[in-house]
Scaffold this active site. Structure first.
Site, PDB file in Angstrom:
ATOM      1  N   GLY A   1     109.441   4.244 -82.450  1.00 41.36           N
ATOM      2  CA  GLY A   1     110.152   5.334 -81.787  1.00 41.36           C
ATOM      3  C   GLY A   1     111.654   5.132 -81.800  1.00 41.36           C
ATOM      4  N   ASP A   2     112.093   3.890 -81.572  1.00 44.72           N
ATOM      5  CA  ASP A   2     113.525   3.594 -81.618  1.00 44.72           C
ATOM      6  C   ASP A   2     114.063   3.783 -83.033  1.00 44.72           C
ATOM      7  OD1 ASP A   2     113.054   2.795 -78.996  1.00 44.72           O
ATOM      8  OD2 ASP A   2     112.827   0.690 -79.563  1.00 44.72           O
TER       9      ASP A   2
ATOM     10  N   ALA B   1     106.461  15.531 -86.837  1.00 45.38           N
ATOM     11  CA  ALA B   1     107.401  15.864 -85.754  1.00 45.38           C
ATOM     12  C   ALA B   1     107.907  17.280 -85.951  1.00 45.38           C
ATOM     13  CB  ALA B   1     108.567  14.876 -85.730  1.00 45.38           C
TER      14      ALA B   1
ATOM     15  N   ARG C   1     111.663  -8.524 -65.302  1.00 36.82           N
ATOM     16  CA  ARG C   1     112.940  -7.815 -65.342  1.00 36.82           C
ATOM     17  C   ARG C   1     113.405  -7.372 -63.957  1.00 36.82           C
ATOM     18  NH1 ARG C   1     111.134  -2.694 -68.879  1.00 36.82           N
ATOM     19  NH2 ARG C   1     113.388  -2.537 -69.262  1.00 36.82           N
TER      20      ARG C   1
ATOM     21  N   GLU D   1     117.405   0.980 -76.528  1.00 41.47           N
ATOM     22  CA  GLU D   1     118.749   1.436 -76.898  1.00 41.47           C
ATOM     23  C   GLU D   1     119.435   0.447 -77.844  1.00 41.47           C
ATOM     24  OE1 GLU D   1     117.375   2.862 -72.951  1.00 41.47           O
ATOM     25  OE2 GLU D   1     117.704   0.855 -73.780  1.00 41.47           O
TER      26      GLU D   1
END
Length: 365
Positions: free
Chosen positions: A274-275, A248, A124, A52
């Site tokens: 992808g981001d 795509a 994490r 993100e």
């Protein structure tokens, strides 16, 4: 596909409204100094990673106002993340500093993360971001954007994060346009206590715009092709199914189907693409460009990421991207992009080369 940010009782903006808000975990990434298994790598270089925040950084570099909302520890790694992400022009003022939990970190090898020729070691568990809930996240800041971009990674971090994603994808009047990148990560769901594929499908049904790879759809949901994905996800206004190196497909609310092939790319590292695709598609969506051009901007921004070694790459300049996105199908099919293509093509643009020659400006030898 329009939306407004939250309003106070007086009708004024509660917080500054931006083009895009993203929410999720960002981590400090350690990149190897040389190829080889983690056990043999003698040193690492520090970078940042997070789906993100990556998308927010690319959108800010492309000229949009962007805000990243998340949580980091009150530690040096958290300082580094805020300084680096903020350095891209992203608003990080709503990121929570947790005094009791650390910032997440991970190490990876130089191999391709999309294949088995890689290692990734995540640290994490118990991170500050995994403790995000509806009670401790600034929801006013989250909703104060034309677009809210989320991913399935966040939902897998904890029960509190899953509740937060369910709240943000609930269909309510006046919410921003909700974009959801499925980002199926099976390893993250193993200890979550939830059935990841089912959760991801449910969250995607609440979004207005969904991005998913056809490989993810097969692995998570057993869906064979893009048409099957659309049948399983009729609710989103726009559905984008990515086919890796082939291209795509986008489905619109009127049933229209648009396929755009990928560009020829000399790949340096298949990380962050992808981001970047999401950022390019969202940028074109904010500009209300036709669906074909939204897909082409996604491919171009992904190509910028694929031709650099790290997760983040500067997107092509807007005028350059518009010029290339406007090429006819034959010229688009001839494009071959390699390392440094954005700088080469931008230099060509300054010489006055027209759109009909743009493909030659970015062509590799």
């Amino acid at each position: 596909m329009t939306a407004t940010g939250p309003r106070t009782a007086s009708g004024t903006d509660a917080v500054e409204t931006v083009d895009v808000v993203t929410l999720g975990e960002s981590m400090v990434t350690f990149l190897p100094s040389r190829p080889g298994p983690l056990a043999d790598v003698p040193s690492f270089e520090r970078a940042i990673g997070g789906a993100e925040s990556n998308t927010a950084c690319v959108l800010a570099a492309a000229g949009h106002s962007a805000r990243w909302v998340g949580a980091v520890g009150r530690d040096g790694f958290g300082d580094h993340l805020l300084r680096t992400i903020g350095g891209y022009g992203v608003d990080v003022s709503s990121v929570r500093r947790d005094p009791h939990r650390p910032t997440g970190v991970y190490f990876r090898t130089a191999g391709d993360r999309a294949t088995d020729a890689h290692e990734v070691a995540y640290y994490r568990a118990g991170s500050a971001a995994s403790a995000m809930t509806t009670a401790n996240v600034d929801l006013e800041a989250v909703h104060a954007g034309r677009v809210l971009h989320l991913s399935g990674i966040t939902a897998a971090l904890s029960a509190g994060c899953l509740d937060l994603l369910r709240e943000l994808t609930a269909r309510r009047p006046g919410r921003p346009l909700v974009s959801f990148d499925v980002n199926h990560r099976p390893g993250l769901w193993r200890d979550s206590g939830a059935h990841g594929p089912e959760v991801l499908l449910d969250l995607a049904r609440g979004a207005d715009l969904v991005l998913v790879g056809d490989d993810e759809a097969r692995e998570a949901w057993g869906l064979a092709d893009a048409a099957a994905v659309r049948e399983a996800l009729p609710e989103p206004e726009i559905l984008v199914v990515k086919h890796g190196g082939r291209g795509a497909t986008a489905y619109g609310p009127d049933g229209a189907r648009t396929f755009v092939p990928s560009l020829g790319v000399d790949v340096v590292a298949a990380v962050g693409a992808g981001d970047a695709f999401a950022a390019g598609f969202l940028s074109a969506t904010l500009r209300a460009l036709p669906v074909r051009d939204r897909l082409r901007h996604g491919h171009l921004t992904a190509a910028a990421a694929l031709t650099v070694p790290g997760d983040l790459a500067a997107p092509p300049a807007r005028d350059l991207a518009d010029r290339l996105a406007a090429l006819d199908d034959t010229a688009w099919g001839r494009l071959r992009l390699g390392p440094g293509w954005t700088e080469t093509a931008a230099a060509g643009a300054h010489t006055g080369a027209g759109a009909d020659r743009a493909e030659e400006e970015v062509r590799t030898p």
